[in-house]
Design an enzyme around this catalytic site. Structure first.
Site, PDB file in Angstrom:
ATOM      1  N   GLY A   1      72.073  14.934  71.750  1.00 57.31           N
ATOM      2  CA  GLY A   1      72.049  14.401  73.118  1.00 57.31           C
ATOM      3  C   GLY A   1      72.782  13.100  73.360  1.00 57.31           C
TER       4      GLY A   1
ATOM      5  N   GLU B   1      69.927   6.251  71.855  1.00 59.95           N
ATOM      6  CA  GLU B   1      69.176   7.453  72.241  1.00 59.95           C
ATOM      7  C   GLU B   1      69.538   7.875  73.659  1.00 59.95           C
ATOM      8  OE1 GLU B   1      67.632  10.008  71.707  1.00 59.95           O
ATOM      9  OE2 GLU B   1      65.719   9.787  70.679  1.00 59.95           O
TER      10      GLU B   1
ATOM     11  N   ASP C   1      61.009  10.354  76.298  1.00 57.11           N
ATOM     12  CA  ASP C   1      60.000  11.059  77.094  1.00 57.11           C
ATOM     13  C   ASP C   1      58.630  10.580  76.625  1.00 57.11           C
ATOM     14  OD1 ASP C   1      58.541  12.861  78.562  1.00 57.11           O
ATOM     15  OD2 ASP C   1      59.510  14.652  77.778  1.00 57.11           O
TER      16      ASP C   1
HETATM   17  P1  IMP Z   1      60.129  12.410  73.101  1.00 59.76           P
HETATM   18  O1  IMP Z   1      59.896  12.461  71.625  1.00 59.76           O
HETATM   19  O2  IMP Z   1      59.037  13.091  73.874  1.00 59.76           O
HETATM   20  O3  IMP Z   1      60.388  11.010  73.603  1.00 59.76           O
HETATM   21  O4  IMP Z   1      61.392  13.306  73.398  1.00 59.76           O
HETATM   22  C1  IMP Z   1      62.675  12.835  73.226  1.00 59.76           C
HETATM   23  C2  IMP Z   1      63.666  13.956  73.027  1.00 59.76           C
HETATM   24  O5  IMP Z   1      63.335  15.126  73.787  1.00 59.76           O
HETATM   25  C3  IMP Z   1      65.030  13.503  73.526  1.00 59.76           C
HETATM   26  O6  IMP Z   1      65.784  12.911  72.489  1.00 59.76           O
HETATM   27  C4  IMP Z   1      65.629  14.780  74.055  1.00 59.76           C
HETATM   28  O7  IMP Z   1      66.310  15.471  73.021  1.00 59.76           O
HETATM   29  C5  IMP Z   1      64.449  15.614  74.496  1.00 59.76           C
HETATM   30  N1  IMP Z   1      64.198  15.478  75.943  1.00 59.76           N
HETATM   31  C6  IMP Z   1      63.173  14.836  76.521  1.00 59.76           C
HETATM   32  N2  IMP Z   1      63.234  14.911  77.861  1.00 59.76           N
HETATM   33  C7  IMP Z   1      64.361  15.592  78.149  1.00 59.76           C
HETATM   34  C8  IMP Z   1      65.003  15.999  79.397  1.00 59.76           C
HETATM   35  O8  IMP Z   1      64.551  15.730  80.517  1.00 59.76           O
HETATM   36  N3  IMP Z   1      66.154  16.707  79.268  1.00 59.76           N
HETATM   37  C9  IMP Z   1      66.706  17.030  78.059  1.00 59.76           C
HETATM   38  N4  IMP Z   1      66.148  16.665  76.883  1.00 59.76           N
HETATM   39  C10 IMP Z   1      64.980  15.963  76.923  1.00 59.76           C
END
Ligand code: IMP
Ligand code: MG
Length: 184
Positions: A48, A103, A107
């Site tokens: 990403g 990053e 999320d």
């Molecule tokens: P976290 O561990 O929940 O913070 O998720 C982070 C990872 O989930 C990011 O590095 C993205 O790869 C993916 N991700 C989270 N939200 C989105 C979104 O809205 N669109 C696309 N990828 C997302």
């Protein structure tokens, strides 16, 4: 299949191209000021972050170096479980380095929490984070982000590196993904 810009699954624009360009330039200028005399090693989180990192790096006026890491988190397509697996590790030794993790989006923050801990254990001089997007109010623990691009509502977004099943990464702006029945 519709052209990318006519794709019915692409909803509201959350961050447009001009806004992206302006904010990325500001972040680059801040990083340039903060890291003068101790150029950072940029660690991009694949896949990403590749678009953001490419633009960001070109707005940093310092001799930065690059490395990449790929992680995959267990869980459903749109929700992380917090259990992260390193799919591709770094090539470089971090000892004594000023590491700046780049990053795409935070999320739950679980992926980042894992990464930061993992990299901090490799004896770097410092570890900071530059995240392009942070989703409002979803993080269980404080994130301690040195640099943030935009805080956005908690919708699933695509573009500028972010995907759904590997698509939409080349959309030049960030938009809400709205699954349309029969849309693709
Ligand atoms: P976290 O561990 O929940 O913070 O998720 C982070 C990872 O989930 C990011 O590095 C993205 O790869 C993916 N991700 C989270 N939200 C989105 C979104 O809205 N669109 C696309 N990828 C997302
Ligand atoms: Mg992803």
């Amino acid at each position: 299949m519709p052209a990318l810009v006519d794709d019915p699954n692409i909803g509201r624009v959350v961050v447009g191209e001009r806004e992206l360009r302006a904010r990325v330039a500001e972040l680059g200028a801040e990083i340039t000021r903060d890291y003068r005399g101790r150029p950072p090693l940029l660690v991009g989180v694949l896949k990403g972050a590749f678009v953001f990192m490419s633009d960001l790096a070109r707005s940093i006026d310092l001799p930065v170096e690059f490395d990449f890491m790929a992680v995959s988190s267990y869980g459903s397509a749109t929700k992380t479980s917090g259990v992260v697996r390193i799919v591709k590790d770094l090539d470089l030794d971090l000892s004594g380095r000023h590491v700046l993790i780049v990053e795409d989006i935070i999320d739950s923050g679980l992926t980042l929490t894992y990464l930061r801990r993992n990299l901090a254990a490799r004896n770097p001089a410092s570890v900071e984070v530059c995240a392009l997007l942070v989703k409002e109010g979803l993080q269980a623990a404080p994130l301690d982000l040195r640099y943030t691009g935009f805080t956005i509502p908690p919708d699933f977004v695509v573009g500028y590196g972010l995907d759904v099943a590997e698509r939409y990464r080349n959309l030049p702006y960030i938009a809400v993904f709205e699954e349309v029945q029969g849309g693709r």
